[in-house]
Design an enzyme around this catalytic site. Structure first.
Site, PDB file in Angstrom:
ATOM      1  N   SER A   9       0.896  -1.123   0.006  1.00  0.00           N
ATOM      2  CA  SER A   9      -0.079   0.023   0.111  1.00  0.00           C
ATOM      3  C   SER A   9       0.929   1.268   0.007  1.00  0.00           C
ATOM      4  O   SER A   9       0.316   2.190   0.214  1.00  0.00           O
ATOM      5  CB  SER A   9      -0.838  -0.007   1.162  1.00  0.00           C
ATOM      6  N   HIS A  53     -41.883  19.928  -6.195  1.00  0.00           N
ATOM      7  CA  HIS A  53     -42.190  19.001  -7.359  1.00  0.00           C
ATOM      8  C   HIS A  53     -41.707  19.435  -8.624  1.00  0.00           C
ATOM      9  O   HIS A  53     -42.236  19.204  -9.702  1.00  0.00           O
ATOM     10  CB  HIS A  53     -43.773  18.607  -7.447  1.00  0.00           C
ATOM     11  N   SER A  71     -18.958  22.396 -27.227  1.00  0.00           N
ATOM     12  CA  SER A  71     -19.484  21.008 -27.818  1.00  0.00           C
ATOM     13  C   SER A  71     -18.391  20.922 -28.890  1.00  0.00           C
ATOM     14  O   SER A  71     -17.973  21.904 -29.731  1.00  0.00           O
ATOM     15  CB  SER A  71     -20.815  20.903 -28.383  1.00  0.00           C
ATOM     16  N   LYS A 131     -23.048  25.759 -28.420  1.00  0.00           N
ATOM     17  CA  LYS A 131     -23.293  25.310 -27.264  1.00  0.00           C
ATOM     18  C   LYS A 131     -22.328  25.607 -25.989  1.00  0.00           C
ATOM     19  O   LYS A 131     -20.922  26.069 -26.255  1.00  0.00           O
ATOM     20  CB  LYS A 131     -23.180  23.746 -27.168  1.00  0.00           C
ATOM     21  N   ASN A 163     -21.740  24.451 -22.258  1.00  0.00           N
ATOM     22  CA  ASN A 163     -22.277  23.298 -21.373  1.00  0.00           C
ATOM     23  C   ASN A 163     -22.233  23.245 -20.116  1.00  0.00           C
ATOM     24  O   ASN A 163     -20.972  23.863 -19.851  1.00  0.00           O
ATOM     25  CB  ASN A 163     -21.947  21.811 -21.963  1.00  0.00           C
ATOM     26  N   GLU A 208     -21.949  19.426 -13.974  1.00  0.00           N
ATOM     27  CA  GLU A 208     -22.125  17.932 -14.095  1.00  0.00           C
ATOM     28  C   GLU A 208     -20.991  17.241 -13.304  1.00  0.00           C
ATOM     29  O   GLU A 208     -21.359  16.006 -12.964  1.00  0.00           O
ATOM     30  CB  GLU A 208     -22.223  17.705 -15.462  1.00  0.00           C
ATOM     31  N   TYR A 237      -8.129  -6.951  13.425  1.00  0.00           N
ATOM     32  CA  TYR A 237      -7.347  -6.505  12.360  1.00  0.00           C
ATOM     33  C   TYR A 237      -7.542  -7.570  11.107  1.00  0.00           C
ATOM     34  O   TYR A 237      -6.919  -8.907  11.424  1.00  0.00           O
ATOM     35  CB  TYR A 237      -5.968  -6.119  12.583  1.00  0.00           C
ATOM     36  N   GLN A 297      -6.770  -2.489   4.964  1.00  0.00           N
ATOM     37  CA  GLN A 297      -5.866  -1.567   4.379  1.00  0.00           C
ATOM     38  C   GLN A 297      -6.375  -0.612   3.368  1.00  0.00           C
ATOM     39  O   GLN A 297      -5.791   0.404   3.285  1.00  0.00           O
ATOM     40  CB  GLN A 297      -4.974  -2.380   3.962  1.00  0.00           C
TER      41      GLN A 297
HETATM   42  N1  ARG Z   1      -0.537  -1.178   5.855  1.00  0.00           N
HETATM   43  C1  ARG Z   1      -1.517  -1.838   6.916  1.00  0.00           C
HETATM   44  C2  ARG Z   1      -2.844  -1.411   7.116  1.00  0.00           C
HETATM   45  O1  ARG Z   1      -2.906  -0.160   6.363  1.00  0.00           O
HETATM   46  C3  ARG Z   1      -0.768  -1.684   8.312  1.00  0.00           C
HETATM   47  C4  ARG Z   1      -1.381  -2.748   9.294  1.00  0.00           C
HETATM   48  C5  ARG Z   1      -0.557  -3.864   8.906  1.00  0.00           C
HETATM   49  N2  ARG Z   1      -0.749  -4.917  10.066  1.00  0.00           N
HETATM   50  C6  ARG Z   1      -0.663  -6.060   9.891  1.00  0.00           C
HETATM   51  N3  ARG Z   1      -1.108  -7.264  10.953  1.00  0.00           N
HETATM   52  N4  ARG Z   1      -0.670  -6.487   8.824  1.00  0.00           N
HETATM   53  O2  ARG Z   1      -3.692  -1.988   7.245  1.00  0.00           O
END
Ligand code: ARG
Length: 463
Positions: free
Chosen positions: A29, A162, A283, A289, A291, A296, A323, A328
């Site tokens: 991540s 309405h 457009s 046009k 728009n 939107e 957890y 994540q």
């Molecule tokens: N990157 C992980 C998350 O955001 C951190 C927590 C990780 N904990 C674990 N037990 N793998 O969830």
């Protein structure tokens, strides 16, 4: 995946094989949570100070770690830090770099904590700031709306129920409705800060820690109000993420309703407002046009924001405590909603700064659809002490008469009016005047010009 000083993942003694490349890629991540680097360093710094205070680490180790963390902060700020996509997340990435900088002593940093509480403390710190940023955006929006309202107290328009013409109102009254909405949004974000102020740091993986830590110390240091009360709940809880995503959703809903109204009013059919060139697009084929793409966009993106809330609700729905990797995704959802609501509020202000009111058309439309009929019914109740239902009936007959004759209410002659009820006299003709109708709505919260001026003053005090 993060490696230790031997360039191996920290869990490599237990897990002999490298994680599947494919999973390592999707399971990481870092590209999302690198956004938490400041908070991660801040929380880690507080943590090691606490470890020193409780004599869990030595002064020398603490100083080395603090130095390393500051160096990493500088590197990141100066864009000299390599966010290695092989690091699982920001926590591992920083820990890895600390190893490179100070060697094995870096390992002391993870005493009495887990990534489970680490990620939460970072995330909550980020969310407190994000919440404050959104409140500021809302304040700017409220200020702008107030300015527009102050200039348009006497701008007359029809209100709609309405989408049929209802009763005459002031444009200021209409736009002030959005101040109420955005003020409620502000309050919602403000209230969220209460639950965000509970410090998760120190609950470790799930059960707490055997080290004699001081959670009050990190709580104060990181400006939380109190430590969370149950370690299992702490690492499982993402209610604060739901609150955040929900509050953003409600705010986006308000923006979207505004966008929809302005799209309608800017249409050739309504023609009540005109968006300036800065906030329209053309457009590719129809040269004429202009728009309302900006509006939107605001309406469309509200769907994404709701999607983020529903994703989070769904992630949590069947999740046993505590957890799981499923969680994540919480950060990506919160970051996306935050970025979107911030930009949406800014774009909404651009639109609000770039439109013109077609006052003539507003009055014209307010005059169609017998919008002052209720004023006549109210008058009959007051004047003749009739029950409202009887007055309503008489008024309906007058409206029918208008319809048959193809006239507006104020075009009826007094004889025509008397043909419905003899008691009625020329006084009723005044009731059909739009401004008189507006003036008469003096009940608290109503559209009378006097009320609006008072409300503007009141709102001004609050921003
Ligand atoms: N990157 C992980 C998350 O955001 C951190 C927590 C990780 N904990 C674990 N037990 N793998 O969830």
């Amino acid at each position: 995946m993060s490696k230790n000083k031997n360039n191996k993942p920290v869990w490599s003694t237990r897990i002999n094989k490298n994680t599947s490349n494919l999973f390592a890629k999707v399971g990481s991540s870092i590209n999302i949570d690198k956004r938490l680097y400041k908070q991660d360093i801040k929380a880690s710094s507080a943590h090691v100070e606490m470890l020193l205070k409780k004599k869990i680490i030595s002064l020398q180790v603490k100083n080395k770690i603090s130095w390393g963390l500051q160096k990493i902060l500088n590197e990141i700020n100066k864009k000299k830090f390599l966010f290695n996509s092989k690091s699982e997340d920001i926590h591992m990435s920083i820990e890895q770099r600390l190893f490179e900088l100070i060697g094995e002593d870096a390992g002391f940093i993870h005493t009495a904590r887990s990534r489970n509480d680490q990620v939460l403390v970072d995330f909550k710190l980020w969310m407190i700031e994000a919440t404050e940023d959104i409140i500021k955006e809302l304040d700017s929006s409220i200020k702008l709306i107030l300015k527009i309202a102050a200039k348009n107290v006497y701008t007359v328009m029809p209100s709609f129920t309405h989408l049929k013409n209802a009763q005459p109102i002031s444009f200021a009254h209409y736009i002030l409705a959005y101040i109420e909405m955005f003020s409620r949004d502000k309050k919602r974000f403000f209230n969220n800060k209460e639950l965000l102020s509970e410090n998760p740091l120190g609950v470790a993986a799930i059960a707490g820690t055997s080290f004699d830590i001081d959670r009050e110390f990190t709580t104060k240091k990181l400006k939380f109000k109190k430590p969370t009360g149950n370690s299992i709940d702490t690492v499982s809880d993402r209610d604060f993420v739901l609150d955040f995503l929900y509050s953003i959703s409600v705010c986006a809903n308000h923006i979207s309703r505004f966008a929809e109204e302005f799209i309608l009013w800017n249409s050739d059919a309504f023609d009540l407002i005109k968006l300036k060139d800065k906030v329209v697009t053309g457009s590719s084929i129809m040269p004429q046009k202009k728009n309302p793409d900006t509006l939107e966009y605001l309406r469309g993106k509200t769907g994404n924001i709701y999607g983020n809330l529903f994703s989070m609700l769904t992630i949590l729905k069947g999740l046993p405590l505590s957890y799981f990797k499923d969680l994540q995704d919480d950060k990506e959802l919160a970051f996306k909603s935050f970025d979107q609501i911030t930009i949406s509020l800014k774009i909404m202000r651009e639109v609000l700064s770039n439109f013109k009111i077609n006052k003539k058309k507003m009055i014209q439309l307010a005059q169609t659809g017998y919008t002052t009929a209720t004023d006549l019914a109210d008058y009959i109740v007051r004047q003749y002490k009739y029950p409202f239902r009887k007055a309503y009936l008489i008024t309906s007959k007058i409206v029918n008469l208008c319809e048959n004759k193809g006239k507006a209410l104020d075009e009826l002659t007094i004889d025509e009016i008397k043909s419905i009820d003899k008691k009625l006299n020329e006084d009723v003709l005044k009731l059909f005047n739009l401004e008189n109708s507006i003036k008469s709505k003096k009940s608290y919260g109503g559209t009378s010009f006097e009320n609006i001026k008072k409300m503007i003053k009141k709102y001004k005090k609050n921003v």
